[in-house]
Design a protein around this motif. Structure first.
Motif, PDB file in Angstrom:
ATOM      1  N   GLU A   7       0.681  -1.150   0.132  1.00  0.00           N
ATOM      2  CA  GLU A   7      -0.308  -0.325   0.001  1.00  0.00           C
ATOM      3  C   GLU A   7       0.367   1.489  -0.126  1.00  0.00           C
ATOM      4  OE1 GLU A   7      -2.646  -0.594   3.493  1.00  0.00           O
ATOM      5  OE2 GLU A   7      -4.479  -1.721   1.901  1.00  0.00           O
ATOM      6  N   GLU A  10       1.646   2.172  -3.020  1.00  0.00           N
ATOM      7  CA  GLU A  10       0.694   2.137  -4.088  1.00  0.00           C
ATOM      8  C   GLU A  10       0.417   3.919  -3.383  1.00  0.00           C
ATOM      9  OE1 GLU A  10       0.115   0.052  -5.906  1.00  0.00           O
ATOM     10  OE2 GLU A  10      -1.700   1.946  -7.122  1.00  0.00           O
ATOM     11  N   LEU A  11       0.006   4.294  -2.610  1.00  0.00           N
ATOM     12  CA  LEU A  11       0.415   5.730  -2.025  1.00  0.00           C
ATOM     13  C   LEU A  11       1.707   6.908  -2.313  1.00  0.00           C
ATOM     14  CD1 LEU A  11      -0.711   5.514   1.527  1.00  0.00           C
ATOM     15  CD2 LEU A  11      -2.479   6.304  -0.011  1.00  0.00           C
ATOM     16  N   ALA A  14       0.428   7.430  -6.266  1.00  0.00           N
ATOM     17  CA  ALA A  14      -0.653   8.104  -6.664  1.00  0.00           C
ATOM     18  C   ALA A  14      -0.246   9.479  -6.120  1.00  0.00           C
ATOM     19  CB  ALA A  14      -1.468   7.240  -5.299  1.00  0.00           C
ATOM     20  N   GLU A  15       0.369   9.572  -5.361  1.00  0.00           N
ATOM     21  CA  GLU A  15       0.809  11.178  -4.508  1.00  0.00           C
ATOM     22  C   GLU A  15       2.071  11.460  -6.002  1.00  0.00           C
ATOM     23  OE1 GLU A  15       0.874  12.708  -0.498  1.00  0.00           O
ATOM     24  OE2 GLU A  15       0.218  10.984   0.411  1.00  0.00           O
ATOM     25  N   LEU A  18      -0.585  12.822  -8.159  1.00  0.00           N
ATOM     26  CA  LEU A  18      -1.878  14.139  -8.115  1.00  0.00           C
ATOM     27  C   LEU A  18      -0.439  15.637  -7.324  1.00  0.00           C
ATOM     28  CD1 LEU A  18      -3.703  12.683  -4.536  1.00  0.00           C
ATOM     29  CD2 LEU A  18      -4.440  13.882  -6.753  1.00  0.00           C
ATOM     30  N   SER A  42       1.955   1.083 -11.190  1.00  0.00           N
ATOM     31  CA  SER A  42       1.183   1.887 -10.200  1.00  0.00           C
ATOM     32  C   SER A  42       0.770   3.461 -11.286  1.00  0.00           C
ATOM     33  CB  SER A  42       1.994   1.865  -9.216  1.00  0.00           C
ATOM     34  OG  SER A  42       1.949   0.764  -8.831  1.00  0.00           O
ATOM     35  N   VAL A  43       2.603   3.995 -11.097  1.00  0.00           N
ATOM     36  CA  VAL A  43       2.151   5.669 -11.210  1.00  0.00           C
ATOM     37  C   VAL A  43       1.818   4.849 -12.684  1.00  0.00           C
ATOM     38  CG1 VAL A  43       3.342   7.296 -12.626  1.00  0.00           C
ATOM     39  CG2 VAL A  43       4.465   6.205 -10.858  1.00  0.00           C
ATOM     40  N   ARG A  44       1.660   5.048 -14.044  1.00  0.00           N
ATOM     41  CA  ARG A  44       0.468   4.848 -15.536  1.00  0.00           C
ATOM     42  C   ARG A  44      -0.669   4.206 -15.081  1.00  0.00           C
ATOM     43  NH1 ARG A  44      -2.210   2.024 -18.363  1.00  0.00           N
ATOM     44  NH2 ARG A  44      -2.014   0.455 -17.020  1.00  0.00           N
ATOM     45  N   ARG A  45      -0.962   3.853 -14.046  1.00  0.00           N
ATOM     46  CA  ARG A  45      -2.102   3.018 -13.683  1.00  0.00           C
ATOM     47  C   ARG A  45      -3.124   5.091 -12.927  1.00  0.00           C
ATOM     48  NH1 ARG A  45      -1.018  -1.925 -11.571  1.00  0.00           N
ATOM     49  NH2 ARG A  45      -1.173  -0.989  -9.689  1.00  0.00           N
ATOM     50  N   TRP A  46      -2.397   4.669 -12.119  1.00  0.00           N
ATOM     51  CA  TRP A  46      -3.204   6.554 -11.215  1.00  0.00           C
ATOM     52  C   TRP A  46      -3.112   7.625 -12.593  1.00  0.00           C
ATOM     53  CZ3 TRP A  46      -6.007   6.406  -7.267  1.00  0.00           C
ATOM     54  CH2 TRP A  46      -5.271   5.538  -6.497  1.00  0.00           C
ATOM     55  N   GLU A  47      -1.729   7.301 -13.239  1.00  0.00           N
ATOM     56  CA  GLU A  47      -2.374   8.869 -14.307  1.00  0.00           C
ATOM     57  C   GLU A  47      -3.556   8.921 -15.277  1.00  0.00           C
ATOM     58  OE1 GLU A  47       1.372   8.316 -16.733  1.00  0.00           O
ATOM     59  OE2 GLU A  47       2.084   9.571 -15.997  1.00  0.00           O
ATOM     60  N   ASP A  49      -6.248   7.171 -13.884  1.00  0.00           N
ATOM     61  CA  ASP A  49      -7.852   7.168 -13.518  1.00  0.00           C
ATOM     62  C   ASP A  49      -7.699   8.566 -12.953  1.00  0.00           C
ATOM     63  OD1 ASP A  49      -7.974   4.114 -13.334  1.00  0.00           O
ATOM     64  OD2 ASP A  49      -6.634   3.838 -10.981  1.00  0.00           O
TER      65      ASP A  49
ATOM     66  N   ARG B  84       2.521   3.034 -22.579  1.00  0.00           N
ATOM     67  CA  ARG B  84       2.865   4.298 -21.269  1.00  0.00           C
ATOM     68  C   ARG B  84       0.868   4.409 -20.979  1.00  0.00           C
ATOM     69  NH1 ARG B  84       4.534   8.076 -19.749  1.00  0.00           N
ATOM     70  NH2 ARG B  84       4.525   7.875 -17.510  1.00  0.00           N
ATOM     71  N   THR B  89      -5.585   9.853 -21.826  1.00  0.00           N
ATOM     72  CA  THR B  89      -5.099  10.273 -20.498  1.00  0.00           C
ATOM     73  C   THR B  89      -4.285  10.958 -20.636  1.00  0.00           C
ATOM     74  OG1 THR B  89      -5.624   7.670 -19.683  1.00  0.00           O
ATOM     75  CG2 THR B  89      -3.454   8.750 -18.976  1.00  0.00           C
ATOM     76  N   TYR B 160      -5.932  17.695  -6.668  1.00  0.00           N
ATOM     77  CA  TYR B 160      -5.669  17.023  -7.837  1.00  0.00           C
ATOM     78  C   TYR B 160      -6.524  18.415  -9.133  1.00  0.00           C
ATOM     79  CZ  TYR B 160      -6.798  14.783 -13.183  1.00  0.00           C
ATOM     80  OH  TYR B 160      -6.451  15.115 -14.263  1.00  0.00           O
ATOM     81  N   LEU B 188      -7.650   7.285  -1.554  1.00  0.00           N
ATOM     82  CA  LEU B 188      -6.515   6.948  -2.180  1.00  0.00           C
ATOM     83  C   LEU B 188      -7.274   5.175  -2.517  1.00  0.00           C
ATOM     84  CD1 LEU B 188      -3.592   9.405  -2.496  1.00  0.00           C
ATOM     85  CD2 LEU B 188      -5.296   8.938  -3.973  1.00  0.00           C
ATOM     86  N   LEU B 189      -6.301   4.825  -1.607  1.00  0.00           N
ATOM     87  CA  LEU B 189      -6.548   3.258  -0.845  1.00  0.00           C
ATOM     88  C   LEU B 189      -7.710   2.869  -1.468  1.00  0.00           C
ATOM     89  CD1 LEU B 189      -3.832   2.860   1.613  1.00  0.00           C
ATOM     90  CD2 LEU B 189      -3.947   2.163  -1.125  1.00  0.00           C
ATOM     91  N   ARG B 192      -8.816   2.659  -5.496  1.00  0.00           N
ATOM     92  CA  ARG B 192      -7.539   1.875  -5.868  1.00  0.00           C
ATOM     93  C   ARG B 192      -8.315   0.247  -5.832  1.00  0.00           C
ATOM     94  NH1 ARG B 192      -6.586   2.060  -9.315  1.00  0.00           N
ATOM     95  NH2 ARG B 192      -4.810   2.965  -9.480  1.00  0.00           N
TER      96      ARG B 192
END
Lengths: 230, 198
Positions: A7, A10-11, A14-15, A18, A42-47, A49, B84, B89, B160, B188-189, B192
């Motif tokens: 986690e 993951e955070l 995300a941050e 953000l 993980s960075v790609r997924r957050w971008e 989302d 990527r 996106t 954001y 965030l968690l 996800r």
């Protein structure tokens, strides 16, 4: 410091997306992204989302003048030519010099670095504003060798820092500090090698001693190169 | 002697199907065909402008960010790497970065009014019928955001959409920094977990 797992990782990703991480942490994450595909993913997924979060806003037609401005831009925008062609007059003189310098220095390098077990897979000749080759980088599977061409003056309390631009217009990513004389060999993880050898641009800037405090170039760019496969 | 690692060749855009108008416009744009950029504008400008109007305090700033976004698409399109992320996106990231730059520039001059996520979630989902996958993902995102607490949503939104640091959010909401950090982490968690739940 090792890459956190689970986690926490993951955070961190995300941050990073953000934009709420402090500069030092942000810089650390940029280095880790190069080394750890799981963090990059993980960075790609957050971008992805957060781009969806942006798309939640109710659409609003822009005023007609916005379209006219874009049409004007396109009218004035000639088909783009490569930077190398735009700067043809510069490269006409600088390129032969850089190539000659690089060939000479590769020979010197091979002579001097007897520990090289495999031939270099990429080379970059960093050329200064006056067309002089300043640093020659040869990149292999796990090592990068740096040869300084002559000796480069280094102002007090300053360092030279190497950066790469992964693609045109993308933010510069720090690689490390370069010497101002002699020869240096650094370990180069495979993931970093692939990014470096196929980067759009390499650049060296003058930074405070120890490197840029912000994770971005803060001083003047003194030399640039486009990496070449050999 | 081992051979050097294979270069990471750019992947084709994942939305590269010929029947996808967004991908077709993007590919035309990549061939430096101005009609490609005009088509991209037709397809995405309203959604981008709606987003930029939420982020930026004045309409003229949103117009500036919109123009810069399309100029940057045109100039940076060769650097797009399909591996990527999707085209949308990439484009929304360009718009977001540009808006953040403008926000930071303008914040010295004018206070940025905050809009809230609650009103954003309450509005009807935008029509993206030409992109059914995008529509499904946006519906899912709305649902997942709706499962977070209001405080968790608010801190994510302020970070954001308004480029606020956690310290700024704490000051703005009059809440302790630790509490804001906790809302952000849990939000965030939670997001996800929800997005990845099959």
């Amino acid at each position: 410091m090792n890459l956190p797992a689970g986690e926490t990782r993951e955070l961190l990703a995300a941050e990073y997306v953000l934009g709420t991480l402090p500069p030092t942490a942000r810089r650390r994450v940029e280095r880790w992204i190069l080394l750890h595909p799981e963090l990059a993913e993980s960075v790609r997924r957050w971008e992805h989302d957060f781009a969806r979060l942006a798309a939640l806003a109710t659409p609003e037609p822009p005023p007609a003048r916005c379209r006219r401005r874009l049409e004007n831009f396109l009218k004035n925008e000639r088909p783009r030519r490569r930077l190398t062609l735009i700067a043809a007059s510069f490269w006409r003189y600088a390129a032969p010099l850089a190539v000659a310098a690089s060939l000479f220095l590769v020979v010197v390098l091979v002579e001097r670095v007897r520990t090289v077990e495999r031939p270099p897979a990429g080379i970059a000749v960093l050329v200064g504003r006056h067309g002089h080759a300043r640093w020659v980088l040869t990149m292999g599977h796990d090592r990068m060798h740096v040869v300084v061409v002559g000796r480069i003056a280094l102002p007090p309390h300053k360092s030279y820092e190497l950066w790469f631009e992964p693609r045109a217009g993308a933010p510069m990513i720090p690689v490390g500090l370069l010497p101002n004389r002699g020869l240096m060999t650094a370990r180069l993880p495979a993931a970093v090698y692939v990014r470096l050898a196929h980067a759009h641009l390499l650049a060296v800037s003058l930074e405070p001693a120890g490197g840029s405090p912000t994770g971005r170039p803060t001083g003047p760019v003194l030399a640039t190169a486009t990496p070449q496969a050999v | 002697m081992a051979s050097p690692p294979e270069p990471a060749l750019p992947s084709p855009p994942p939305e590269g199907r010929s029947e996808d108008p967004l991908a077709a416009a993007f590919l035309a744009c990549r061939r430096q065909d101005p009609r490609g950029l005009e088509k991209l504008y037709e397809l995405l400008a309203p959604q981008l402008f709606g987003f930029l109007r939420r982020m930026l305090p004045r309409k003229d700033l949103a117009e500036e960010a919109l123009q810069d976004t399309f100029v940057n698409i045109w100039r940076r399109i060769e650097g797009y790497d399909g591996a990527r992320g999707e085209i949308r996106t990439w484009i929304f990231a360009i718009a977001h970065h540009r808006a953040v730059d403008i926000l930071r520039r303008e914040r010295r001059l004018v206070p940025t009014p905050d809009t809230d996520l609650e009103s954003l979630l309450a509005t009807a989902p935008p029509e993206t019928a030409h992109e059914p996958l995008a529509q499904l993902e946006e519906t899912r995102l709305r649902d997942c955001l709706g499962r977070l607490s209001q405080d968790q949503r608010r801190v994510l939104f302020l970070a954001y959409y308004h480029d606020r640091t956690q310290e700024e959010i704490a000051r703005r909401l009059g809440s302790p920094l630790g509490t804001v950090k906790s809302w952000m982490r849990r939000g965030l968690l939670g997001l996800r977990r929800c997005l990845e739940t099959p």
